[in-house]
Design an enzyme around this catalytic site. Structure first.
Site, mmCIF file in Angstrom:
data_model
loop_
_atom_site.group_PDB
_atom_site.id
_atom_site.type_symbol
_atom_site.label_atom_id
_atom_site.label_comp_id
_atom_site.label_asym_id
_atom_site.label_seq_id
_atom_site.Cartn_x
_atom_site.Cartn_y
_atom_site.Cartn_z
ATOM 1 N N CYS A 133 14.653 1.978 -11.264
ATOM 2 C CA CYS A 133 16.078 1.926 -11.547
ATOM 3 C C CYS A 133 16.731 3.209 -11.097
ATOM 4 O O CYS A 133 16.075 4.181 -10.764
ATOM 5 C CB CYS A 133 16.313 1.833 -13.043
ATOM 6 S SG CYS A 133 15.341 0.615 -13.807
ATOM 7 N N ARG A 193 17.571 2.055 -5.379
ATOM 8 C CA ARG A 193 16.431 2.166 -6.314
ATOM 9 C C ARG A 193 16.271 0.903 -7.148
ATOM 10 O O ARG A 193 15.258 0.712 -7.819
ATOM 11 C CB ARG A 193 16.655 3.365 -7.234
ATOM 12 C CG ARG A 193 16.797 4.685 -6.516
ATOM 13 C CD ARG A 193 17.210 5.776 -7.486
ATOM 14 N NE ARG A 193 16.208 5.959 -8.497
ATOM 15 C CZ ARG A 193 15.185 6.814 -8.381
ATOM 16 N NH1 ARG A 193 15.079 7.549 -7.313
ATOM 17 N NH2 ARG A 193 14.293 6.912 -9.323
ATOM 18 N N TRP A 228 16.233 -2.828 -11.389
ATOM 19 C CA TRP A 228 15.431 -3.858 -10.746
ATOM 20 C C TRP A 228 14.282 -4.121 -11.693
ATOM 21 O O TRP A 228 13.269 -3.460 -11.665
ATOM 22 C CB TRP A 228 14.920 -3.445 -9.371
ATOM 23 C CG TRP A 228 14.319 -4.625 -8.679
ATOM 24 C CD1 TRP A 228 13.015 -5.031 -8.693
ATOM 25 C CD2 TRP A 228 15.026 -5.642 -7.957
ATOM 26 N NE1 TRP A 228 12.874 -6.202 -8.013
ATOM 27 C CE2 TRP A 228 14.087 -6.604 -7.543
ATOM 28 C CE3 TRP A 228 16.348 -5.829 -7.603
ATOM 29 C CZ2 TRP A 228 14.430 -7.732 -6.803
ATOM 30 C CZ3 TRP A 228 16.695 -6.941 -6.865
ATOM 31 C CH2 TRP A 228 15.746 -7.879 -6.470
ATOM 32 N N ASN A 267 14.961 4.708 -17.168
ATOM 33 C CA ASN A 267 14.188 4.366 -15.968
ATOM 34 C C ASN A 267 12.732 4.669 -16.288
ATOM 35 O O ASN A 267 12.405 5.786 -16.686
ATOM 36 C CB ASN A 267 14.649 5.210 -14.766
ATOM 37 C CG ASN A 267 13.777 4.945 -13.545
ATOM 38 O OD1 ASN A 267 13.123 3.914 -13.459
ATOM 39 N ND2 ASN A 267 13.743 5.889 -12.627
ATOM 40 N N GLY A 268 11.857 3.671 -16.152
ATOM 41 C CA GLY A 268 10.430 3.903 -16.398
ATOM 42 C C GLY A 268 9.848 2.774 -17.226
ATOM 43 O O GLY A 268 10.360 1.665 -17.250
ATOM 44 N N GLU A 297 1.246 -1.471 9.971
ATOM 45 C CA GLU A 297 2.628 -1.093 9.607
ATOM 46 C C GLU A 297 3.591 -2.194 10.016
ATOM 47 O O GLU A 297 4.521 -2.541 9.284
ATOM 48 C CB GLU A 297 2.984 0.234 10.267
ATOM 49 C CG GLU A 297 4.427 0.666 10.112
ATOM 50 C CD GLU A 297 4.889 0.826 8.663
ATOM 51 O OE1 GLU A 297 4.042 0.837 7.752
ATOM 52 O OE2 GLU A 297 6.104 0.918 8.441
ATOM 53 N N LYS A 348 6.411 -4.343 7.675
ATOM 54 C CA LYS A 348 7.849 -4.454 7.984
ATOM 55 C C LYS A 348 8.294 -5.915 7.979
ATOM 56 O O LYS A 348 9.313 -6.278 7.401
ATOM 57 C CB LYS A 348 8.151 -3.832 9.351
ATOM 58 C CG LYS A 348 8.020 -2.330 9.426
ATOM 59 C CD LYS A 348 9.011 -1.541 8.595
ATOM 60 C CE LYS A 348 8.617 -1.203 7.219
ATOM 61 N NZ LYS A 348 7.795 -0.196 6.762
ATOM 62 N N GLU A 368 8.192 -7.481 4.414
ATOM 63 C CA GLU A 368 9.055 -6.804 3.447
ATOM 64 C C GLU A 368 10.511 -7.261 3.544
ATOM 65 O O GLU A 368 11.206 -7.334 2.542
ATOM 66 C CB GLU A 368 8.934 -5.321 3.749
ATOM 67 C CG GLU A 368 9.691 -4.412 2.903
ATOM 68 C CD GLU A 368 9.191 -2.993 3.088
ATOM 69 O OE1 GLU A 368 9.066 -2.326 2.077
ATOM 70 O OE2 GLU A 368 8.917 -2.576 4.222
ATOM 71 N N HIS A 382 -14.201 -13.146 12.689
ATOM 72 C CA HIS A 382 -15.126 -13.196 11.542
ATOM 73 C C HIS A 382 -14.483 -13.935 10.376
ATOM 74 O O HIS A 382 -14.515 -13.473 9.249
ATOM 75 C CB HIS A 382 -15.521 -11.767 11.143
ATOM 76 C CG HIS A 382 -16.288 -11.062 12.205
ATOM 77 N ND1 HIS A 382 -17.611 -11.340 12.490
ATOM 78 C CD2 HIS A 382 -15.889 -10.144 13.122
ATOM 79 C CE1 HIS A 382 -18.018 -10.592 13.500
ATOM 80 N NE2 HIS A 382 -16.993 -9.852 13.907
ATOM 81 N N LYS A 434 13.160 0.866 -3.496
ATOM 82 C CA LYS A 434 12.879 1.880 -2.482
ATOM 83 C C LYS A 434 11.759 2.814 -2.905
ATOM 84 O O LYS A 434 10.942 3.205 -2.096
ATOM 85 C CB LYS A 434 14.150 2.696 -2.214
ATOM 86 C CG LYS A 434 13.994 3.765 -1.139
ATOM 87 C CD LYS A 434 13.578 3.184 0.189
ATOM 88 C CE LYS A 434 13.346 4.214 1.250
ATOM 89 N NZ LYS A 434 12.761 3.642 2.470
HETATM 90 C C1 AGP Z 1 7.662 0.737 3.213
HETATM 91 O O1 AGP Z 1 8.516 0.038 4.078
HETATM 92 C C2 AGP Z 1 7.841 0.285 1.786
HETATM 93 N N1 AGP Z 1 9.186 0.475 1.350
HETATM 94 C C3 AGP Z 1 6.839 0.906 0.834
HETATM 95 O O2 AGP Z 1 5.558 0.468 1.203
HETATM 96 C C4 AGP Z 1 6.832 2.448 0.815
HETATM 97 O O3 AGP Z 1 6.315 2.945 2.021
HETATM 98 C C5 AGP Z 1 5.933 2.898 -0.335
HETATM 99 O O4 AGP Z 1 6.494 2.440 -1.555
HETATM 100 C C6 AGP Z 1 5.736 4.418 -0.399
HETATM 101 O O5 AGP Z 1 6.958 5.036 -0.629
HETATM 102 P P1 AGP Z 1 7.015 6.656 -0.516
HETATM 103 O O6 AGP Z 1 6.807 7.009 0.918
HETATM 104 O O7 AGP Z 1 8.370 7.009 -1.026
HETATM 105 O O8 AGP Z 1 5.906 7.196 -1.387
#
Ligand code: AGP
Length: 587
Positions: free
Chosen positions: A5, A30, A77, A103-104, A466, A470, A473, A489, A582
């Site tokens: 949050c 966030r 969130w 938050n937490g 990676e 993307k 996500e 395999h 994020k």
């Molecule tokens: C990456 O596109 C994602 N948003 C997620 O995997 C992110 O890389 C991960 O949460 C790590 O975040 P950070 O680099 O702030 O630690």
């Protein structure tokens, strides 16, 4: 509990509701499923909250004539407790005289709820956070001030929390941080408190970064800090002058595409601020007996990349997923160097890994993008990525900057020069309009697909990992990456007629990966080649420049654009993907 949050508070002479909502809007990355504001209006406490975004609450709930000098707010969130108006923050006590935002995670909230229910407290929400306001209410019966009641309530909590609380009879905000970030911004006669400095930058350049168990009492431009474990403490006021020219979406429709395009400036921005840290890191790594790299998500993929380059330099290193780090605790000792990679610097799994490593006597070096973040503060030394705030949930410019930092460290270890201009022109070429327009063909092919497979070998396999993240996500298409040699395999069984497979081709592994592509094509697969040269096995060819160690950067940028366009084609907002946030500040 709320997975992730943003919280923001204001005490001052100005229009607190406006200032808070401006800050809260900047915290939406966030968390963004529900939003709420609590403020004092005369002697009353007003709480307005709803499912939706900051603009919704402004439009729908807050009378434009409402004005307040003491405000707390929250953008959520949640994962525990459905997305409803009732579960939105702020949460009140039974009398509606106390409001809190959190938050937490309160890990012992069930016990607390039971304790309070026995004392007649009625709860309106399903959240863990709501127990906080009722706990304060309970202790107001015995303690001789609002602050003391809050202190007692906060000391009962287990878990991670950044909390702000206000009460109808008080002219201050009280707060605490433990594991979830909280920073205070100060100005003449005004105080701002938020989850990170991004929310505060429009108002001030003076910040106080709170530490764990810091308990704050915030008045108009006055902040009193004491630590519930150490007693009275002095926290320095830090002046941080971040250039806001990169702020906002500017001419772009989304933060994600803005940040993808900003990658052309990443090299300059890293070099502008690393003031000799690259050399410090390369010396430390070269002399360390054991090197570990730790990160999550895209930052973990950057660790894989860093480890690959260190291997090329003849240095043994072990990349570990942050949430798995504790299983490797026995390997960590005073001869260990742990490199923590985290763009937000607030990823709970990474923070936990650092703390485990420090307990074992290891030295912590970190690569972070947010100045003052927990990872930065708990490291022995750090490199600031300095690429400006990344608001889009998908890591793009920050991933590329992490790779460039590892590339610079590698070049320093090898005593080789680095031609930033050449790399920058290759990145610019990849970002060009014609490339983006060409990608529409790939989007049209993939948009209806449920699965896409990605294969590569060596560095190209890291690119495939990676790239898969993307695509998943922001477009919600299931994407899975494999080392080229692994597909046969087992997973080859999933290839059907038309199944898309993105193949990352590089000079070193060209023959083997192209034969893997043929294995897929023979079974009906549709081959999308990311390659410097065309090949007859490709159904679509995405041309990329020849590259050496910067190969992963060249291969991932086209997929960032692809993922962004796929999200748009499917009607999703790439900046705010479902179920995500994020920065994952809870384990
Ligand atoms: C990456 O596109 C994602 N948003 C997620 O995997 C992110 O890389 C991960 O949460 C790590 O975040 P950070 O680099 O702030 O630690």
């Amino acid at each position: 509990m709320s997975k992730m949050c943003g919280i923001m508070g204001y005490v001052g002479n100005g229009n607190g509701i406006h200032a808070t909502l401006v800050g809260l809007k900047r915290l939406e990355y966030r968390g963004y499923d529900s939003v709420g504001v609590g403020y004092k209006k005369g002697g009353d406490l007003v709480i307005k909250k709803c499912v939706g975004r900051v603009e919704d609450i402004c439009r729908r709930l807050i009378p434009s004539e409402d004005h307040s000098t003491i405000v707390i707010s929250h953008t959520r969130w949640g994962t525990h407790g459905k997305i409803t108006d009732e579960n939105a923050h702020p949460h009140a006590d039974c009398q509606g005289k106390i409001a809190i935002v959190h938050n937490g995670i309160i890990e012992n909230f069930q016990d607390i709820k039971e304790f309070l229910s026995k004392r007649g407290h009625q709860f309106k929400s399903e959240t863990d956070s709501e127990v906080i306001s009722h706990l304060i209410e309970e202790y107001l019966k015995t303690e001789n001030s609002f602050e003391e009641a809050c202190k007692k309530a906060f000391s009962m909590l287990k878990g991670s929390f950044a909390i702000l609380a206000l009460a109808s009879g008080e002219d201050k905000i009280v707060g605490i941080r433990k594991d979830s970030p909280l920073v205070v911004g100060i100005k003449e006669n005004e105080s701002f408190i938020a989850s990170d400095i991004y929310a505060l930058l429009p108002f001030t350049k003076e910040f106080i970064f709170l530490q764990n168990y810091d308990f704050i009492t915030v008045g108009k431009g006055v902040v009193k800090i004491e630590n519930l474990k150490e007693g009275k403490v002095e926290r320095p006021v830090e002046v941080i002058d971040i250039n806001l020219e990169y702020d906002g979406k500017e001419k772009y429709h989304h933060f994600m595409i803005k940040e993808i395009m900003e990658q052309s400036e990443v090299i300059d921005r890293i070099l502008e601020k690393n003031n000799g840290k690259i050399e410090v890191f390369s010396k430390e790594i070269s002399s360390a007996k054991k090197v570990f790299l730790v990160g999550a998500g895209s930052s973990y993929h950057a660790c894989l990349y860093g480890s690959y380059l260190l291997t090329k330099a003849g240095i043994d290193s072990k990349p570990i997923v942050a949430s798995e780090f504790k299983h490797f605790e026995k390997l960590i000792d005073k001869d260990s160097l742990v490199i923590a990679v985290s763009q937000s610097g607030e990823t709970a799994d990474v923070i936990e890994a650092i703390r485990i490593a420090k307990k074992r006597g290891a030295k912590i070096f970190s690569i972070v993008n947010v100045y003052g973040s927990t990872v930065m503060r708990e490291s022995n030394d750090y490199i600031l990525m300095n690429v400006g705030f990344e608001v889009g949930v998908a890591a793009t410019k920050t991933f590329t900057s992490q790779l460039i930092i590892f590339l610079l460290i590698y070049k320093s270890i090898m005593g080789e020069g680095f031609d930033g201009r050449e790399l920058q022109s290759k990145i610019l070429d990849l970002l060009g309009r014609s490339r983006r327009e060409f990608m529409e063909k790939v989007v049209d092919y993939l948009k209806e697909k449920d699965h896409v497979f990605l294969i590569g070998r060596g560095l190209s396999f890291i690119s495939a990992e990676e790239a898969a993240l993307k695509i998943k996500e922001v477009s919600y298409i299931h994407a899975e990456a494999f080392p080229g040699g692994e597909l046969k395999h087992g997973t080859l069984a999933l290839i059907e007629n038309g199944t898309p497979c993105i193949v990352f081709v590089d000079r070193e592994n060209k023959d083997e990966i192209l034969s893997n592509a043929h294995e897929v094509k023979t079974r009906g697969g549709f081959i999308i080649g990311i390659s410097p040269e065309r090949d007859e096995v490709f159904d679509i060819w995405i041309k990329i420049p020849e590259a050496n160690e910067e190969l992963t950067i060249m291969q991932v940028i086209p997929i960032q654009i692809l993922a962004y366009l796929l999200a748009l084609k499917k009607g999703y907002n790439p900046d705010y993907p479902r179920n995500l946030a994020k920065s994952v500040t809870v384990k």
